[in-house]
Enzyme design. Structure first.
Site: not given
Ligand code: E4P
Length: 217
Positions: A87
């Protein structure tokens, strides 16, 4: 549509896997830190533990913000397990890293996507997934689902293979809205997935069936 669970909590990942509908896991540095994971060896062990629990893709985020660091970390993470997806953030260095890792046949998830332009560059670089953040846009009075729809349409129009991974999902209705606009994947808190089962008529109906079943005994 595929379901990923958005957590680094092993108990929740086990719970989600046990439900039988889990297709993968996404993590990020905030979720890892929340679980108290600290230091290189602990990070590596945690990703391995997650891969042991689930069958599908497991997104592991690079910590570096520079290109050289991203590709070094990305190659190390990808070598850990075939389920690992690297990622990387939707920055200039991140797009270059996606291009490099894709050429090495390493799966990538381009994260922190808040615009169609970022998604376009990630797709052109060959990202396996792009992660537009619905909840964080909604928090800023911008329609997060509208962005998912715009990216889905763009990828369909140009036949990009990159999958739209709807992220930052806050609640069950977000999942339904993702289905309506054709997101390929939704990564959700376990509570939002379980919320799909909630219906008072199911509870009332089941209570009646249980009561009536006693008359059949
Ligand atoms: C995506 O891969 C992120 O880990 C995640 O969905 C972020 O979510 P949040 O805005 O609730 O922190």
């Amino acid at each position: 549509m595929k379901f990923f669970v958005d957590t680094a909590n092993l108990a929740q990942i086990k719970d989600a896997q046990a439900l039988g509908v889990l297709d993968g896991v996404t993590t990020n540095p905030s979720l890892m830190a929340k679980e108290g994971i600290k230091g290189h060896d602990a990070i590596i062990k945690h990703y391995m533990d997650i891969c042991d629990i689930v069958d599908g893709d497991v997104s592991a985020e690079v910590l570096s913000t520079e290109y050289e660091g991203m590709i070094k970390e990305g190659e190390e993470l990808a070598a850990l397990h075939k389920q690992i997806v690297v990622k990387v953030p939707a920055t200039k260095a991140g797009i270059k890293a996606v291009k490099y890792l894709t050429a090495k046949k390493i799966k990538t998830n381009c994260t922190l996507v808040f615009s169609a332009g970022q998604a376009l560059l990630a797709a052109k670089a060959g990202a396996t997934y792009v992660s537009p953040f619905i909840g964080r846009l909604d928090d800023n009075s911008v329609d997060g689902i509208a962005l998912i729809e715009q990216i889905v349409d763009m990828f369909n129009y140009y036949d990009f293979e990159t999958q739209v991974l709807a992220a930052s999902i806050r609640h069950t209705m977000h999942i339904i809205q993702c289905v309506e606009v054709g997101a390929d994947v939704a990564t959700c808190p376990l509570s939002a997935i379980e919320g799909l089962l909630k219906h008072p008529l199911t509870d009332i109906g089941l209570a009646q069936f249980v009561k009536d079943s006693q008359r059949m005994a």
